[in-house]
Design a protein around this motif. Structure first.
Motif, PDB file in Angstrom:
ATOM      1  N   GLU A   1       1.062  -1.259   0.062  1.00 51.89           N
ATOM      2  CA  GLU A   1       0.037   0.062   0.113  1.00 51.89           C
ATOM      3  C   GLU A   1       0.853   1.387   0.132  1.00 51.89           C
ATOM      4  OE1 GLU A   1      -0.303  -2.453   2.230  1.00 51.89           O
ATOM      5  OE2 GLU A   1      -2.158  -3.299   1.464  1.00 51.89           O
ATOM      6  N   GLN A   2       1.965   1.198   0.735  1.00 49.74           N
ATOM      7  CA  GLN A   2       2.839   2.591   0.667  1.00 49.74           C
ATOM      8  C   GLN A   2       3.491   2.541  -0.494  1.00 49.74           C
ATOM      9  OE1 GLN A   2       4.951   0.835   4.108  1.00 49.74           O
ATOM     10  NE2 GLN A   2       4.279   2.658   5.716  1.00 49.74           N
ATOM     11  N   VAL A   3       3.787   1.475  -1.246  1.00 51.35           N
ATOM     12  CA  VAL A   3       4.512   1.539  -2.624  1.00 51.35           C
ATOM     13  C   VAL A   3       3.541   2.145  -3.452  1.00 51.35           C
ATOM     14  CG1 VAL A   3       5.371   0.388  -4.375  1.00 51.35           C
ATOM     15  CG2 VAL A   3       6.250  -0.324  -2.073  1.00 51.35           C
ATOM     16  N   GLU A   4       2.217   1.896  -3.374  1.00 55.92           N
ATOM     17  CA  GLU A   4       1.363   2.312  -4.464  1.00 55.92           C
ATOM     18  C   GLU A   4       1.092   3.750  -4.102  1.00 55.92           C
ATOM     19  OE1 GLU A   4      -1.124   1.240  -6.682  1.00 55.92           O
ATOM     20  OE2 GLU A   4       0.072  -0.671  -6.968  1.00 55.92           O
ATOM     21  N   THR A  32      -3.839  -0.059  -9.809  1.00 61.93           N
ATOM     22  CA  THR A  32      -5.396   0.059  -9.892  1.00 61.93           C
ATOM     23  C   THR A  32      -5.795   1.035 -11.026  1.00 61.93           C
ATOM     24  OG1 THR A  32      -5.124  -0.305  -7.444  1.00 61.93           O
ATOM     25  CG2 THR A  32      -7.343   0.875  -8.329  1.00 61.93           C
ATOM     26  N   GLY A  33      -4.844   2.143 -10.941  1.00 59.41           N
ATOM     27  CA  GLY A  33      -5.053   2.911 -12.261  1.00 59.41           C
ATOM     28  C   GLY A  33      -5.296   2.476 -13.580  1.00 59.41           C
ATOM     29  N   ALA A  34      -4.070   1.636 -13.635  1.00 62.19           N
ATOM     30  CA  ALA A  34      -3.790   1.071 -15.025  1.00 62.19           C
ATOM     31  C   ALA A  34      -4.899   0.008 -15.453  1.00 62.19           C
ATOM     32  CB  ALA A  34      -2.477   0.279 -14.995  1.00 62.19           C
ATOM     33  N   GLN A  35      -5.647  -0.756 -14.495  1.00 60.50           N
ATOM     34  CA  GLN A  35      -6.486  -1.714 -14.454  1.00 60.50           C
ATOM     35  C   GLN A  35      -7.964  -0.851 -14.980  1.00 60.50           C
ATOM     36  OE1 GLN A  35      -6.286  -5.092 -14.348  1.00 60.50           O
ATOM     37  NE2 GLN A  35      -8.420  -4.818 -15.476  1.00 60.50           N
ATOM     38  N   ILE A  44       4.054   5.745  -5.438  1.00 60.92           N
ATOM     39  CA  ILE A  44       4.264   5.687  -7.100  1.00 60.92           C
ATOM     40  C   ILE A  44       3.125   6.826  -7.678  1.00 60.92           C
ATOM     41  CG2 ILE A  44       3.228   4.269  -9.041  1.00 60.92           C
ATOM     42  CD1 ILE A  44       4.524   1.924  -7.840  1.00 60.92           C
ATOM     43  N   ALA A  45       1.779   6.850  -6.848  1.00 66.49           N
ATOM     44  CA  ALA A  45       0.897   7.802  -7.223  1.00 66.49           C
ATOM     45  C   ALA A  45       1.241   9.243  -7.032  1.00 66.49           C
ATOM     46  CB  ALA A  45      -0.512   7.382  -6.458  1.00 66.49           C
ATOM     47  N   SER A  46       1.961   9.394  -5.692  1.00 63.90           N
ATOM     48  CA  SER A  46       2.547  10.706  -5.652  1.00 63.90           C
ATOM     49  C   SER A  46       3.658  11.166  -6.404  1.00 63.90           C
ATOM     50  CB  SER A  46       2.833  10.810  -4.161  1.00 63.90           C
ATOM     51  OG  SER A  46       4.311  10.170  -4.079  1.00 63.90           O
ATOM     52  N   LYS A  47       4.243  10.554  -7.157  1.00 60.71           N
ATOM     53  CA  LYS A  47       5.360  10.769  -8.160  1.00 60.71           C
ATOM     54  C   LYS A  47       4.817  10.995  -9.511  1.00 60.71           C
ATOM     55  CE  LYS A  47       8.805  10.122  -5.287  1.00 60.71           C
ATOM     56  NZ  LYS A  47       9.309  11.470  -4.727  1.00 60.71           N
TER      57      LYS A  47
END
Length: 182
Positions: free
Chosen positions: A31-34, A46-49, A37-40
């Motif tokens: 979850e922290q990695v997601e 999830t977004g790609a899906q 990634i989103a903050s960058k």
């Protein structure tokens, strides 16, 4: 001493401890990695899906709008002309496989012919036997089959004394799991 195994509650506790250890080491959860990634500004899984699902829906809508036929319409047209569809071929293949398996089972089941019980192997008949005749011998609790020239042992008692009993197993406790991470 009883042998230890980890049950479901112990496994849950163990996973909690592993997650705590991983976090303590400075590693991030998925979850922290997601979130990172989103903050960058990068695409998350999830977004790609969601984008892929939207693109698929748009493509299907475009195909329908252009007047192309759906798979159900194509199948209906094929059936109307008397041709076999994939599902009807699969059904026929499935039926043929079932029939073949039944024939194989019947052939295997008739490979041996049970003849009865003898007290010792010495009492097994030496004449008038057919390949596949089987006798049970009480002296060694074994089965013997005629191979065309001699009696062959099919099996016998199996010594299970070296195997562990369920009663010898004890679930590892949460305290013992905690001690692994102390």
């Amino acid at each position: 001493m009883a042998n230890k195994y980890i049950d479901l509650s112990g496994l849950t506790r163990f996973l909690e401890k592993v997650k705590g250890w991983v976090t303590a080491q400075g590693y991030q959860t998925s979850e922290q990695v997601e979130q990172t990634i989103a903050s960058k500004g990068f695409e998350t899984t999830t977004g790609a899906q969601a984008k892929a699902d939207a693109a698929k829906a748009a493509a299907v809508a475009e195909v329908k709008e252009l007047g192309y036929q759906t798979s159900a319409q194509v199948e209906s047209a094929i059936t109307a002309k008397g041709y076999a569809t994939a599902s009807s071929v699969d059904s026929k293949v499935g039926a043929a496989k079932t029939e073949l398996q039944q024939k194989i089972d019947a052939a295997v089941a008739s490979a041996f012919t049970y003849k009865g019980v003898k007290a010792t192997k010495a009492e097994l008949p030496s004449e008038g036997n057919k390949t596949g005749d089987v006798w049970h011998v009480t002296a060694d609790a074994g089965e013997y089959a005629w191979d065309g020239t001699k009696w062959e042992a099919l099996g016998g008692n199996i010594d299970m004394s070296a195997y562990m009993l369920k009663t010898d197993m004890v679930a590892i406790t949460t305290d013992e799991i905690d001690a692994l991470f102390a």
